[in-house]
Design an enzyme around this catalytic site. Structure first.
Site, mmCIF file in Angstrom:
data_model
loop_
_atom_site.group_PDB
_atom_site.id
_atom_site.type_symbol
_atom_site.label_atom_id
_atom_site.label_comp_id
_atom_site.label_asym_id
_atom_site.label_seq_id
_atom_site.Cartn_x
_atom_site.Cartn_y
_atom_site.Cartn_z
ATOM 1 N N GLY A 135 10.120 -3.140 -44.328
ATOM 2 C CA GLY A 135 10.568 -3.278 -42.949
ATOM 3 C C GLY A 135 11.529 -4.431 -42.813
ATOM 4 O O GLY A 135 11.649 -5.277 -43.704
ATOM 5 N N LYS A 166 8.102 -11.582 -48.259
ATOM 6 C CA LYS A 166 8.773 -11.812 -46.973
ATOM 7 C C LYS A 166 9.970 -12.712 -47.230
ATOM 8 O O LYS A 166 9.823 -13.783 -47.818
ATOM 9 C CB LYS A 166 7.820 -12.487 -45.987
ATOM 10 C CG LYS A 166 6.643 -11.644 -45.576
ATOM 11 C CD LYS A 166 5.662 -12.418 -44.708
ATOM 12 C CE LYS A 166 6.271 -12.832 -43.373
ATOM 13 N NZ LYS A 166 5.246 -13.447 -42.477
ATOM 14 N N ASP A 176 -2.294 -15.959 -32.570
ATOM 15 C CA ASP A 176 -1.843 -14.586 -32.298
ATOM 16 C C ASP A 176 -2.811 -13.590 -32.926
ATOM 17 O O ASP A 176 -2.400 -12.632 -33.592
ATOM 18 C CB ASP A 176 -0.424 -14.375 -32.819
ATOM 19 C CG ASP A 176 0.198 -13.081 -32.293
ATOM 20 O OD1 ASP A 176 -0.183 -12.642 -31.184
ATOM 21 O OD2 ASP A 176 1.055 -12.504 -32.985
#
Length: 370
Positions: free
Chosen positions: A111, A131, A224
């Site tokens: 992604g 990442k 979060d």
């Protein structure tokens, strides 16, 4: 929202309506274009999108506005081919796929967003997630947050927290993180698809609490917590992900700290103090955990803030009273209700205390369930 923007509510609402049905990439591009002309308006629209539950990576909206302010409205999608990249045989507009990032062989791009990209790779024969920050964010708040995530993950060691394996910069100077590859399903979907009993759900949730408490002992607040950040693997272990907006307890700032002012957390899981801009401590994570537990047991969220104008959310949050768990014994309802208390001081003394209450509940009931 500022008084000036309240007087322009029709304009804010119109922009929101024009964006809500777009695909994520077009939405970010259009939001960036708005920000070039009127950053304050773009911030207000981004807040509405977040409150409406629009799925996004934690950094995407913030990054779009940063790019608009710094680079004149050109979204950050520059995938510069370098010594570590091979040409993609697809269309010319497709980003190149690097052969390697650091010591990892790259298999595929999983992604991408306006802040960075995620790859599946191999390192020492094992699958890993990589990442990588986009090159346009060097020296920005996005880069500082990426560096902070590396430092936080390096300090954490728990079987229910995705492990940092390696970190560094590639040959083009782009920062990257190498993490455990987690093959799993979000915690709510996992429990539903496996048909877990109440006791089995509580045991699963207890493992998550223990992971969050381990982070708190290292003075890290996640900020979060939500089901999509908790994947459960085939062995039944929850894995806590995405420490991108986590905060060390001795650092400054509140739960809305971004260069653009866009909230980075998810409204339906956020503690009232986060929404009100007060500095969130461990009690904020406990509130989010209690929301997850409510959803895990009841099959629905206790709070539905999405879709409301952000000014209304701000007005209502201080007098908000989450519903009681619709079923379960008195002790279970009280335990969940205490975790959902609006006042942080009225919650359990810590996530560890919350976990102890769950362990006691399980000890008293699990034998009867077996």
């Amino acid at each position: 929202m500022s008084g000036a923007l309240r007087s322009r509510w029709v304009e804010v609402e119109s922009a929101f309506e024009s964006l809500i049905d777009l695909d994520p990439e077009c939405r970010l591009h259009r939001l960036t274009e708005i920000a070039v002309v009127d950053v304050e308006l773009a911030n207000a629209v981004a807040e509405l999108l977040a409150s409406d539950g629009v799925e996004r990576t934690a950094l995407d909206l913030d990054a779009a506005l940063l790019v608009a302010a710094v680079r004149g409205g050109h979204p950050a999608h520059d995938f510069d081919p370098g010594p570590d990249s091979a040409s993609d045989p697809g269309p010319a507009v497709a980003p190149t796929l690097p052969r390697r990032i650091g010591s990892c062989r790259i298999l595929r791009r999983v992604g991408q967003g306006s802040a960075g990209e995620v790859f599946e790779g191999r390192l020492d024969g094992k699958r890993v997630a990589v990442k990588r920050l986009l090159s346009s964010h060097g020296g920005t708040e996005i880069a500082r947050r990426f560096e902070r995530e590396k430092e936080i993950l390096a300090s954490l060691d728990h079987p229910a927290i995705a492990r940092l394996i390696d970190a560094g910069c590639d040959s083009m100077g782009r920062a990257y993180l190498v993490l455990d590859w987690i093959e799993g399903t979000d915690i709510v979907t996992f429990a539903r698809s496996r048909g877990l009993s109440e006791v089995e759900r509580m045991r699963l949730f207890l493992k998550l609490c223990e992971a969050v408490e381990a982070a708190h002992r290292r003075r890290v607040v996640h900020r979060d917590l939500k089901p999509s950040n908790v994947l459960v693997d085939d062995a039944g272990w929850p894995k806590l992900l995405d420490f991108g907006i986590s905060k060390l307890l001795d650092s400054e700032g509140d739960g809305r700290e971004t260069a653009s002012g866009v909230w980075l957390f998810t409204l339906d899981y956020a503690a009232p103090e986060q929404i009100l801009g007060r500095r969130p401590g461990p009690a904020a994570d406990q509130f989010s955990l209690a929301v997850i537990l409510f959803e895990l047991l009841a099959g629905e969220r206790p709070l539905h803030r999405g879709g409301k104008p952000i000014s209304r959310v701000l007005r209502e949050v201080e007098r908000e009273r989450p519903p009681r768990l619709p079923w379960g014994d008195r002790d279970l309802r009280a335990m969940v209700g205490r975790g959902l208390a609006s006042d942080p001081a009225a919650r359990h003394g810590s996530v560890g205390e919350f976990a102890d209450a769950i362990a006691l509940w399980l000890a008293e009931r699990a034998p009867a369930d077996s």
